[in-house]
Design an enzyme around this catalytic site. Structure first.
Site, PDB file in Angstrom:
ATOM      1  N   GLY A   1     -13.283  25.520  51.877  1.00 44.44           N
ATOM      2  CA  GLY A   1     -11.984  26.003  52.096  1.00 44.44           C
ATOM      3  C   GLY A   1     -11.775  26.776  53.544  1.00 44.44           C
ATOM      4  O   GLY A   1     -12.027  28.131  53.739  1.00 44.44           O
TER       5      GLY A   1
ATOM      6  N   SER B   1     -12.293  31.838  58.972  1.00 44.43           N
ATOM      7  CA  SER B   1     -13.693  32.104  58.813  1.00 44.43           C
ATOM      8  C   SER B   1     -14.751  31.035  59.446  1.00 44.43           C
ATOM      9  O   SER B   1     -15.847  31.480  59.782  1.00 44.43           O
ATOM     10  CB  SER B   1     -13.852  31.947  57.151  1.00 44.43           C
ATOM     11  OG  SER B   1     -13.332  30.524  56.865  1.00 44.43           O
TER      12      SER B   1
ATOM     13  N   HIS C   1      -7.856  28.338  44.086  1.00 39.96           N
ATOM     14  CA  HIS C   1      -8.024  29.496  43.260  1.00 39.96           C
ATOM     15  C   HIS C   1      -7.640  29.312  41.967  1.00 39.96           C
ATOM     16  O   HIS C   1      -7.597  30.268  40.905  1.00 39.96           O
ATOM     17  CB  HIS C   1      -7.287  30.829  43.751  1.00 39.96           C
ATOM     18  CG  HIS C   1      -7.911  31.524  45.125  1.00 39.96           C
ATOM     19  ND1 HIS C   1      -9.109  30.540  45.784  1.00 39.96           N
ATOM     20  CD2 HIS C   1      -7.710  32.448  45.742  1.00 39.96           C
ATOM     21  CE1 HIS C   1      -9.449  31.541  46.774  1.00 39.96           C
ATOM     22  NE2 HIS C   1      -8.655  32.469  46.666  1.00 39.96           N
TER      23      HIS C   1
ATOM     24  N   HIS D   1     -15.010  34.762  48.225  1.00 39.50           N
ATOM     25  CA  HIS D   1     -13.792  35.358  48.717  1.00 39.50           C
ATOM     26  C   HIS D   1     -12.766  35.651  47.287  1.00 39.50           C
ATOM     27  O   HIS D   1     -12.580  34.827  46.661  1.00 39.50           O
ATOM     28  CB  HIS D   1     -13.216  34.869  49.725  1.00 39.50           C
ATOM     29  CG  HIS D   1     -12.321  35.496  50.437  1.00 39.50           C
ATOM     30  ND1 HIS D   1     -10.739  35.095  51.207  1.00 39.50           N
ATOM     31  CD2 HIS D   1     -12.398  36.933  51.109  1.00 39.50           C
ATOM     32  CE1 HIS D   1     -10.398  36.162  51.687  1.00 39.50           C
ATOM     33  NE2 HIS D   1     -11.243  37.224  51.640  1.00 39.50           N
TER      34      HIS D   1
ATOM     35  N   PHE E   1      -6.438  34.445  55.596  1.00 43.26           N
ATOM     36  CA  PHE E   1      -6.114  35.578  54.564  1.00 43.26           C
ATOM     37  C   PHE E   1      -7.544  36.530  54.448  1.00 43.26           C
ATOM     38  O   PHE E   1      -7.759  37.173  53.399  1.00 43.26           O
ATOM     39  CB  PHE E   1      -6.033  34.909  53.060  1.00 43.26           C
ATOM     40  CG  PHE E   1      -4.807  34.128  52.946  1.00 43.26           C
ATOM     41  CD1 PHE E   1      -3.540  34.456  53.001  1.00 43.26           C
ATOM     42  CD2 PHE E   1      -5.039  32.698  53.177  1.00 43.26           C
ATOM     43  CE1 PHE E   1      -2.564  33.829  53.201  1.00 43.26           C
ATOM     44  CE2 PHE E   1      -3.765  31.811  53.372  1.00 43.26           C
ATOM     45  CZ  PHE E   1      -2.631  32.242  53.266  1.00 43.26           C
TER      46      PHE E   1
END
Length: 209
Positions: free
Chosen positions: A45, A51, A143, A168, A19
């Site tokens: 994460g 990433s 989250h 993020h 994402f």
């Protein structure tokens, strides 16, 4: 002009599940390049490694490593029936979400295995006896408010002076996205220990004073 690679090894980055927008990835890569000479880089994460690969590529340039923290059983939003559930990452035999096989495949095909240290455990477990100061920490874990606060409390104190804390999925308006990441971002600013460096799309970058 973008300096972000579209391929890393045999990996077509546009095809890696995740994402992270391109402008956010470029900012992570840029800050990774600047931070890696100073010390350890860590992300919370990893999911399927998008990433991770950009941070690992930055670390490779300075013979450093990125510590990739993820239990790989998915956050709340990845579970069956939830908005971001991906059935391709659901292990039908064991009946649980599992992103680790895809993560390992992407790291292996990228050729960056020597610059990635997977820590396959909850963030709280990895942080329990962590002693290494962090030149950069990227938080992109669960989250929910509890998960985000836990990640912030586990890792923000371990960022060295002058180091980077990147978070993020910052959405000022609730209708645009969950509020836990921006809550910990505001908490970091309110602490007086961090100053804002830049905002890129939904990525916020802070520097420890």
């Amino acid at each position: 002009m973008s300096t972000l690679p579209t391929h890393i090894g045999q990996v077509e980055m546009a095809e890696v599940k995740g994402f992270l927008a391109d402008d956010e990835a470029e900012a992570l890569y840029r800050h990774g390049l600047a931070s890696a000479p100073m010390g350890a880089v860590l992300e919370v994460g990893s999911y399927c490694g998008k990433s991770t690969l950009y941070l690992a590529l930055a670390c490779k340039a300075h013979n450093s490593v990125v510590y990739a923290v993820d239990h790989h059983v998915g956050s709340e939003e990845h579970q069956p029936g939830e908005m971001f559930h991906d059935p391709d990452l659901f292990n039908a035999n064991d009946q649980h979400f599992d992103s680790f096989a895809e993560f390992r495949r992407n790291v292996r095909r990228s050729g960056l295995s020597d610059w990635v240290v997977p820590l396959v455990a909850p963030s709280t477990v990895c942080a329990r006896h962590w002693q290494t100061p962090l030149a950069m920490c990227f938080i992109d874990g669960g989250h929910s408010l509890d998960a985000a606060l836990s990640d912030y409390r586990c890792w923000s104190d371990r960022v060295m002076r002058g180091g980077i804390l990147a978070i993020h999925d910052l959405y000022p308006e609730p209708e645009l996205g969950g509020q836990a990441p921006i809550a910990i971002y505001r908490l970091a600013l309110a602490s007086g220990l961090y100053e804002e460096v830049e905002r890129v799309n939904s990525l916020g970058v802070l520097r420890k004073r």
